[in-house]
Design a protein around this motif. Sequence first.
Motif, PDB file in Angstrom:
ATOM      1  N   ALA A  44      35.247  29.172  67.224  1.00  0.00           N
ATOM      2  CA  ALA A  44      36.450  29.046  67.628  1.00  0.00           C
ATOM      3  C   ALA A  44      36.535  29.677  69.096  1.00  0.00           C
ATOM      4  CB  ALA A  44      37.514  30.068  66.678  1.00  0.00           C
ATOM      5  N   ILE A  45      37.125  29.045  69.996  1.00  0.00           N
ATOM      6  CA  ILE A  45      36.890  29.600  71.498  1.00  0.00           C
ATOM      7  C   ILE A  45      38.097  30.195  71.822  1.00  0.00           C
ATOM      8  CG2 ILE A  45      36.156  28.631  73.813  1.00  0.00           C
ATOM      9  CD1 ILE A  45      34.136  28.091  71.466  1.00  0.00           C
ATOM     10  N   VAL A 100      34.555  34.945  72.688  1.00  0.00           N
ATOM     11  CA  VAL A 100      35.699  35.253  73.508  1.00  0.00           C
ATOM     12  C   VAL A 100      35.509  35.313  74.882  1.00  0.00           C
ATOM     13  CG1 VAL A 100      37.273  37.291  73.547  1.00  0.00           C
ATOM     14  CG2 VAL A 100      36.058  36.821  71.577  1.00  0.00           C
ATOM     15  N   ALA A 101      36.207  34.842  75.698  1.00  0.00           N
ATOM     16  CA  ALA A 101      35.942  34.840  77.312  1.00  0.00           C
ATOM     17  C   ALA A 101      37.403  35.270  77.771  1.00  0.00           C
ATOM     18  CB  ALA A 101      35.707  33.453  77.841  1.00  0.00           C
ATOM     19  N   GLU A 146      30.740  36.067  63.688  1.00  0.00           N
ATOM     20  CA  GLU A 146      30.041  36.766  64.654  1.00  0.00           C
ATOM     21  C   GLU A 146      30.924  36.645  65.895  1.00  0.00           C
ATOM     22  OE1 GLU A 146      26.229  36.437  67.480  1.00  0.00           O
ATOM     23  OE2 GLU A 146      26.247  35.064  66.082  1.00  0.00           O
ATOM     24  N   ILE A 147      31.191  37.762  66.695  1.00  0.00           N
ATOM     25  CA  ILE A 147      31.968  37.649  67.748  1.00  0.00           C
ATOM     26  C   ILE A 147      31.183  37.709  68.945  1.00  0.00           C
ATOM     27  CG2 ILE A 147      34.008  38.710  69.124  1.00  0.00           C
ATOM     28  CD1 ILE A 147      34.806  39.963  66.372  1.00  0.00           C
ATOM     29  N   ILE A 148      31.199  36.809  69.779  1.00  0.00           N
ATOM     30  CA  ILE A 148      30.361  36.801  71.168  1.00  0.00           C
ATOM     31  C   ILE A 148      31.291  36.913  71.948  1.00  0.00           C
ATOM     32  CG2 ILE A 148      28.750  35.326  72.348  1.00  0.00           C
ATOM     33  CD1 ILE A 148      28.157  33.682  69.659  1.00  0.00           C
ATOM     34  N   THR A 149      30.875  37.840  73.178  1.00  0.00           N
ATOM     35  CA  THR A 149      31.669  38.207  74.193  1.00  0.00           C
ATOM     36  C   THR A 149      30.939  37.285  75.351  1.00  0.00           C
ATOM     37  OG1 THR A 149      32.233  40.061  73.357  1.00  0.00           O
ATOM     38  CG2 THR A 149      32.895  39.731  75.949  1.00  0.00           C
ATOM     39  N   GLU A 150      31.672  36.667  76.066  1.00  0.00           N
ATOM     40  CA  GLU A 150      31.013  35.820  77.337  1.00  0.00           C
ATOM     41  C   GLU A 150      31.804  36.018  78.392  1.00  0.00           C
ATOM     42  OE1 GLU A 150      28.799  33.675  78.222  1.00  0.00           O
ATOM     43  OE2 GLU A 150      27.665  33.735  76.282  1.00  0.00           O
TER      44      GLU A 150
END
Lengths: 331, 261
Positions: free
Chosen positions: A44-45, A68-69, A180-184
């Motif tokens: 999910a973006i 997450v951006a 997983e939560i990825i911060t970009e």
Amino acid sequence: MAEEDYKGIWIFAEQQNGVLNPVTLELLAKAQELKAHNGEDIYAILLGSDVKALAPTLIAHGADKVIVAEDAALASYSARPYQQAMTQLAEKYKPSIILYGATSLGRDFAPRVMVSLKTGLTADAIDLGYDEDDVFYQTTPAYGGSILAHIVILECRPQMATVRPKMFVPLEADESRKGEIITETVSVDAEDSYEVLDVTQKISDHEPIDKASLLVCGGRGIKSEEDLKMLGELAELLGGQVAASRPIVDNGWLPHEEQIGQSGATVKPDHIINIAISGSVQYQVGMQNSKCIISINHTAGVPIFDISHYGAVADYRSLVPAIIEEIKKRK
Amino acid sequence: MKILVFVKQVPDTDDVKLDPKTGNLKREGVQSMINPLDANAIEAAVQLKEKYGGTVAAISMGPPQAEDMLKKALALGCDEAYLLSDRAFGGADTLATAYTLAKAAEKIGDYDLLLFGRHAVDGDTAQTGPATAAYLNVPQITLATSIDVQDGWVICDRNLEDCTQRVKAKLPALVTVCGEINTPRYPTPINIMKALKKPRTVWDAAALEADTARTGIPGSPSSTKKVFEPEKRNTDTKYFEGSAEDMAVQFVDMLANEHLV
């Protein structure tokens, strides 16, 4: 880069003011089927500012990963900063598929991403899947809806589509699901050439038709505006609302907000009573997932009966008043 | 103010049939017309011109026959018309179409406002407008129900699912309009005569300096794999029988079973 090097099913997580659009959860549910076929992770973006708190909801509804951006320029939607952010993320991760809700926002946004990624974008798909040749297709109604088409994007990646809301049922939230939560970090320019000056929420004296549990719908065969009162009385007796197919709205008898079908709303109430509606594909697309479909039409064999659980071949002008009478008698 | 309005020729029917042998659309006997929402875009452009001065150019990508539609656009008040016509443009999806339209906008140059109908009735993608804005890197306002220009900004109302918005975008900008925005005028006989004297230009791929790998079928990532008539989903229908009164009793029995009465 070869097509098989692109991996990941991306769902654009549409949110405004920190509230997720329900279509996002519908697409996460549909993505499970695609994953079962291609084995790729579901992402999910999430674009915005201060939106990270929505990530667990996305995981609970089926996302394997949430990117997450956050940036001040993404706080409220405008086309160019969103386009920049999505383009940068897609160029970095190289997903094979990106799906957007076919909402006013999604349809404003996705074509711009199409241009910057130089790929295909199918508009307003009503279904998706893999065909007998193992090709990912999107189904769209074509030429006003009398024909359906399978659109494919053979050589470009990602394969993108906007998908009509309410076509799929969200998964039940499962808080124990792991993800997983990825911060970009994205580099976006603040938009100084576009500004929302004012927003007025639509206020209606009744709930929107896509939230009603029962709908009484009139169509082309309704002979006069006066007859809509009869439909209104029936709806009121059953605790529902009146809606219509396109001819009634074209006549100006009801507002566009109450139109069901390809150029109107998609609904799936518990009960829908179709009165003098023959059931064009354009109409069926908007209501075919209703739980119980009941139809009254004076012509036997019209298409609406093919999808109806209950049918009455009768003139509505005699049958509907008789039904109203009978309901009142039993109350 | 220089306004470019983009128009599309569409079949004058929503009841298109397939040829059962070839799977192609039956086009015989189908008249074409200007896409209805593009007529709203022309009307919006002409009203702005009448209010603030300037010029309106109509642009269409299509076969040579689309000239007739452009003559109508001129009769409705546009000042000049451009037809983008080349075999290399045929079979374009929205990416290739927007590329071609953007090349024309760049060649005309110095535009302030680009107007589109919100969607075409034949394809209904609503993508060509925003995609053209992306090629030209200008801001966009989709779904406009009103339009005005003030101090170098275009100001519109937008009709969305649960709200209406008032927004502004700095010129040059692109706007797609809804049907509610206005009622298109009818061409008068005098304006039809005048239209014949207005300049009309035809540009092919070479004139646009367009890369033909990015136009038409070669420039279109998406394609139609198959078209088919929708499957009939046969539900077992229980029919009510008898007189209207008999049916009403059975109908209300059913409602009672469903806990509605």
